[in-house]
Design a protein around this motif. Sequence first.
Motif, PDB file in Angstrom:
ATOM      1  N   THR A  53      -5.330  -0.515  -3.903  1.00  0.00           N
ATOM      2  CA  THR A  53      -4.469  -1.834  -3.505  1.00  0.00           C
ATOM      3  C   THR A  53      -5.399  -2.986  -3.283  1.00  0.00           C
ATOM      4  O   THR A  53      -4.915  -3.917  -4.055  1.00  0.00           O
TER       5      THR A  53
ATOM      6  N   LEU B 134       3.021   1.377  -3.213  1.00  0.00           N
ATOM      7  CA  LEU B 134       2.124   1.805  -4.512  1.00  0.00           C
ATOM      8  C   LEU B 134       1.538   3.186  -4.355  1.00  0.00           C
ATOM      9  O   LEU B 134       1.393   3.913  -5.368  1.00  0.00           O
TER      10      LEU B 134
ATOM     11  N   SER C 185      -6.013   5.234  -2.434  1.00  0.00           N
ATOM     12  CA  SER C 185      -4.762   4.220  -2.309  1.00  0.00           C
ATOM     13  C   SER C 185      -4.948   2.694  -1.705  1.00  0.00           C
ATOM     14  O   SER C 185      -4.808   2.070  -2.559  1.00  0.00           O
TER      15      SER C 185
ATOM     16  N   TRP D 273      -0.127   5.210  -7.282  1.00  0.00           N
ATOM     17  CA  TRP D 273      -1.498   5.500  -7.004  1.00  0.00           C
ATOM     18  C   TRP D 273      -1.406   7.085  -7.257  1.00  0.00           C
ATOM     19  O   TRP D 273      -2.386   7.746  -8.107  1.00  0.00           O
TER      20      TRP D 273
ATOM     21  N   LEU E 279       0.783  -1.295  -0.046  1.00  0.00           N
ATOM     22  CA  LEU E 279      -0.038   0.021   0.085  1.00  0.00           C
ATOM     23  C   LEU E 279       0.864   1.237  -0.062  1.00  0.00           C
ATOM     24  O   LEU E 279       0.852   2.130  -0.919  1.00  0.00           O
TER      25      LEU E 279
ATOM     26  N   SER F 226       2.324  -8.711  -5.258  1.00  0.00           N
ATOM     27  CA  SER F 226       2.794  -7.486  -4.823  1.00  0.00           C
ATOM     28  C   SER F 226       4.081  -6.943  -5.874  1.00  0.00           C
ATOM     29  O   SER F 226       3.645  -5.653  -6.421  1.00  0.00           O
TER      30      SER F 226
END
Lengths: 165, 360
Positions: B206, A27, B202, A32, A24, B148
């Motif tokens: 994810t 990214l 986000s 993101w 998370l 991932s």
Amino acid sequence: MEKLLGEFSFGLFIWQTFIVVGLLLLLRKFAWNPILNAIDDREEGIRSALQSAQDARAEMQNLQADNERILKEARAERDGLLKEAREIKQKMIEDAKEEAKTQAAQIMTQAQAAIESEKQAAIADLKQEVASLSIEIAEKVTKESLSEDKKQTQLVEKLLKDVNL
Amino acid sequence: MKKKQFISAIFFVLSGFFVQASDEALKDEETSGDLKSEIKAYIRHHLQDTHDFSVGSYTTEEGKKKYIGFSLPVILWDDGLVVFSSGKLKHGKAVHRVGSKYYKLYHGKIYQTNAEGLISYDADKHVTNSKPLDLSMTKSVMTMLFTSALMFFLFRGLAQSYKRNGSIASGVGRFFEPIVLYIRDDIAIPNIGKKHYKKYMSYLLTIFFFIWFLNILGLSPLGINVTGNIAVTFGLALLTFLITNLTANKNYWAHIFWMPGVPVIMKIVLAPIELLGVIIKPFSLLIRLYANIQAGHIVLMSLIGLMFIFNNWLGSSLSFVLAFAISIIEVLVALLQAYIFTMLSALYFGFAVEEHEEAH
């Protein structure tokens, strides 16, 4: 339930949480946020481009409307001018005619007056002439009356014949 | 051309189960029963997480069982860190000694045993051997790490393609960009609201791709079952729970402990119900994902197992057609469950940041 709990692997849970939180954070920084920002920027760009296109179109329409209005005004003005000119022409002709008529009438009256006065003068002259002639004739008649009546009459006739009016 | 590729992909997915299913006939001497119980054992085995990454096994002519795959590191905490390769455990057939301790793999779990590898039971047939804290890099952990890495490179690539290509996605990003947009425009914004959705994006993106990719990998021939594992779904639901409650505004808490606009007695009655709801919401998330994926795998593998039970051309081909249809449905379920998890997470976040104009 007991089977479920038996299946629960604490180690896997730890790894899973660790991996997802790590993913998370990674990214968010590398994917993101850049992606969402890029999309936002692009959408903003598209929106402003559309807006400016719309503005341009509106302006164009305004211009067109203006043009049309100006054209219309010009046309109306031209029409007005033409009409006015026509009216003026008509009026001038009319005026000229009127003037000519009055002038003609005036000339006529003057002419008539002149003729009249000429005539009066001529008549007066004639009268004078007649008077003097009569006097002359009378003189001669009186001179001749001493001789004879016949001769007198002849004389008058002869004199009258001589008179040239 | 596209259709052909799609169909061949489906066959590829399905063939993976064939490999596993054909293995199963040869597998597990210990469950030396009839074919039905063998299949049952095989399915149960598949649903579990394993300490090695094997896609199948076969028995050699000498009757020795060989596994196709590779070993993974076993990490234990047993009064200190213990690390060794899962190959040392020989799929439960060997006892591994570390210092003065012996470890044995028994039904997918590692126990401390004596030198002979004795497993003792209590009256209820529960294993009484002591269990060290198992932090091994299991098959599921490896799959999650792989997913991932895949996600990282995929979406970083997408992010970079915007810079390279003048704000327009290129390559495989062209496929994923509409999905990202969908999550933003049809999941995050309607549920959370335009004001607050950004900080949750986000997380939503994810978990959506994480769950989706893992679900799809679960349908691959590798025989992976990550999202059908309760520990994984628990972890995901726990994150949603934590994010919901840690970002909640005072309005949210007011609606839980002191519901505005109702009589005092109702407020007292509602408080425990609402408080229970706080826990039930993420709990439903974890059970839903777990049960759907687990059930999908069980049904699919049972249908494949049926082919071997029927063992005639009519019944077997019939169950093949069924298995084929179910795997197509499972592809849909893989996406659907990811969508539902993301959708509901967004909904809960929406509750947490909702701003009420007036009490109701």
